[in-house]
Design a protein around this motif. Structure first.
Motif, PDB file in Angstrom:
ATOM      1  N   VAL A 169       0.858  -1.197   0.000  1.00 32.32           N
ATOM      2  CA  VAL A 169       0.000   0.000   0.000  1.00 32.32           C
ATOM      3  C   VAL A 169       0.893   1.245   0.000  1.00 32.32           C
ATOM      4  N   ASN A 173       1.343   4.092  -2.950  1.00 33.29           N
ATOM      5  CA  ASN A 173       0.994   5.490  -2.699  1.00 33.29           C
ATOM      6  C   ASN A 173       2.194   6.415  -2.871  1.00 33.29           C
ATOM      7  N   ASP A 287      -5.873   6.543   4.119  1.00 34.44           N
ATOM      8  CA  ASP A 287      -4.782   5.587   4.408  1.00 34.44           C
ATOM      9  C   ASP A 287      -3.852   6.164   5.483  1.00 34.44           C
ATOM     10  N   SER A 290      -1.080   1.910   6.591  1.00 37.34           N
ATOM     11  CA  SER A 290      -1.282   1.023   5.438  1.00 37.34           C
ATOM     12  C   SER A 290      -2.491   0.112   5.624  1.00 37.34           C
ATOM     13  N   GLU A 293      -6.081   1.587   4.599  1.00 34.89           N
ATOM     14  CA  GLU A 293      -6.530   1.583   3.200  1.00 34.89           C
ATOM     15  C   GLU A 293      -7.168   0.239   2.840  1.00 34.89           C
ATOM     16  N   ASN A 326      -6.114   6.341  -4.249  1.00 32.88           N
ATOM     17  CA  ASN A 326      -5.116   7.306  -3.781  1.00 32.88           C
ATOM     18  C   ASN A 326      -4.112   7.687  -4.873  1.00 32.88           C
ATOM     19  N   GLY A 330      -2.119   9.702  -1.549  1.00 31.61           N
ATOM     20  CA  GLY A 330      -2.792   9.395  -0.283  1.00 31.61           C
ATOM     21  C   GLY A 330      -2.186  10.148   0.874  1.00 31.61           C
ATOM     22  N   LYS A 332      -0.345   8.887   3.009  1.00 31.71           N
ATOM     23  CA  LYS A 332       0.994   8.341   3.234  1.00 31.71           C
ATOM     24  C   LYS A 332       2.093   9.184   2.589  1.00 31.71           C
TER      25      LYS A 332
END
Ligand code: COA
Length: 388
Positions: A169, A173, A287, A290, A293, A326, A330, A332
């Motif tokens: 994830v 991102n 998110d 991780s 999300e 995302n 996102g 992140k």
């Protein structure tokens, strides 16, 4: 819930670069985003200002910020309202602006969000005020710790999901965020980088976590008549809105691996829009870690429960995949200035629907979704946008 009141359009968006903005004040960054949105819309006035912010009192020792921002934006005198629902403050600000336009109260509303987190003395403590003080925060647990418990339970319940899938994830991102000039961390990372980054709360490592960010974002919401008169951009309508709550404390929940506030807010939004999860072409989801999300994409109905991480592994959430998630990077990679996040999601989806996302453009999306949540999903807000 069917479509209510007047149709509401996003006619302008504004988001400056996010990061550690030591040379700017809270009001500077909000006004910068608001002016970008006003300019993008081409309006000569706004009727009302809504601002989402979680904790300017603790981060910046400034409350009463709706009036402060109206004044520094040069629009003092108009109604200005601050909305707070922890990390979902921005999404709720957009929902409040939607209601003002849909109800007939105002024709042109600026909905924005802002947070300047690096000014605060202890951002972890301030964030933890969004957890249950008596049952969680006073005992020392922080948000990474709460989401670590959720991640452990998910990995236990769904053994087909591997620790590496959570890392994927963050890898996806950061790949998207590297193409977003406004993102805080614009670097691509690998699974190996994630798995060797500093342990924060087992199993979550530094690169599983959204960062600490200063930032703001703003959108201009208006009636169909205003959108048609200005005729500046492809028309982007908000066709679905949902909001819901859950217990704040995790120990009061039936399940750690599904968020009922996300399911309920999504159900409302799909119903209002007359759409279902398969109709969504692009999505911005919350998110903050991780694992979040993965759980959220399942609760939104994109994937079956227990299959969200496998979908990431199979590339289904990549740009070009079944449902890109995302595209902005996102929380992140783009960053997570908590009160601004829900508004920035609307900025990204609006630009995607207009076809303005450059290197990270999804191929001709017609319908986009945003999902923004507070804490460990004690609140959630969903919007569905459609290109007309
Ligand atoms: N992603 C990518 N890089 C990050 C990062 C993140 N989340 N956080 C920090 N970095 C980078 C820093 O830029 C720094 O790089 P440098 O050494 O090249 O300058 C390095 O990693 C170390 O940063 P540092 O500031 O020492 O990290 P930290 O240990 O103080 O904080 C976290 C890291 C993950 C604990 C912090 O970002 C955090 O608390 N995140 C969660 C925020 C949160 O809970 N939000 C609410 C969600 S509900």
């Amino acid at each position: 819930m069917a479509q209510i009141g007047r149709e509401v359009y996003v006619i302008g968006v504004g988001m400056p670069k996010w990061g550690e903005l030591w040379d700017k004040s809270l009001r500077d960054i909000f006004v910068e985003s608001a002016l970008l949105a006003i300019d993008d819309a081409g309006v000569d006035h706004i009727d009302s200002l809504i601002i989402g912010s979680m904790s300017p009192g603790l981060y910046n020792k400034q409350e009463h910020i709706a009036s402060v921002m109206a004044d520094y934006l040069g629009v003092k005198g108009i109604p200005a309202t601050r909305v707070e629902s922890a990390c979902a403050s921005g999404g709720l600000a957009v929902r409040t602006g939607f209601m003002e336009v849909a109800s007939g109260m105002h024709d042109i509303v600026l909905a924005g969000g802002v947070e300047k987190m690096w000014d605060g003395e202890d951002f972890t403590m301030v964030l933890a005020t969004a957890a249950d003080q008596e049952y969680e925060a006073f005992h020392g647990i922080t948000f990474p710790g709460l989401y670590a418990m959720i991640a452990n339970r998910y990995l236990y319940e769904f053994p087909d999901t591997k620790r590496e899938d959570l890392a994927l994830v963050s890898v996806k991102n950061h790949k998207n965020g590297a193409k977003n000039p406004r993102a805080q961390y614009r670097k691509e990372i690998t699974v190996e980088n994630v798995l060797s980054s500093t342990m924060v709360a087992d199993p979550l490592r530094l690169l599983d976590c959204s960062p600490v960010t200063d930032g703001a974002a703003a959108v201009i919401l208006a009636t169909k008549e205003v959108a048609e008169k200005l005729n500046k951009h492809p028309f982007t309508q908000i066709v679905g809105v949902g909001a819901a709550t859950d217990t704040i404390a995790l120990d009061k929940r039936d399940s750690l691996i599904s968020f009922s506030s996300v399911r309920k807010s999504a159900e409302q939004a799909y119903k209002m829009a007359g759409l279902n999860p398969q109709d969504i072409n692009t999505a911005e989801v919350h998110d903050c870690f991780s694992i979040a999300e993965i759980i959220v994409t399942e609760d939104l109905g994109f994937f079956e429960k227990g299959k969200g991480a496998i979908a990431v592994r199979e590339g289904k959430t990549e740009i070009g995949g079944k449902i890109p998630v995302n595209t902005s990077g996102g929380l992140k990679s783009k960053g997570h200035p908590v009160g601004a996040t829900g508004v920035a999601q609307i900025v990204e989806v609006t630009e995607q629907l207009r076809g303005e996302s450059g290197d990270r453009q999804v191929k001709e999306p017609k319908i986009g979704l945003t999902q923004n949540m507070g804490g460990t999903a004690g609140s959630s807000v969903v919007h569905i946008l459609k290109r007309r």
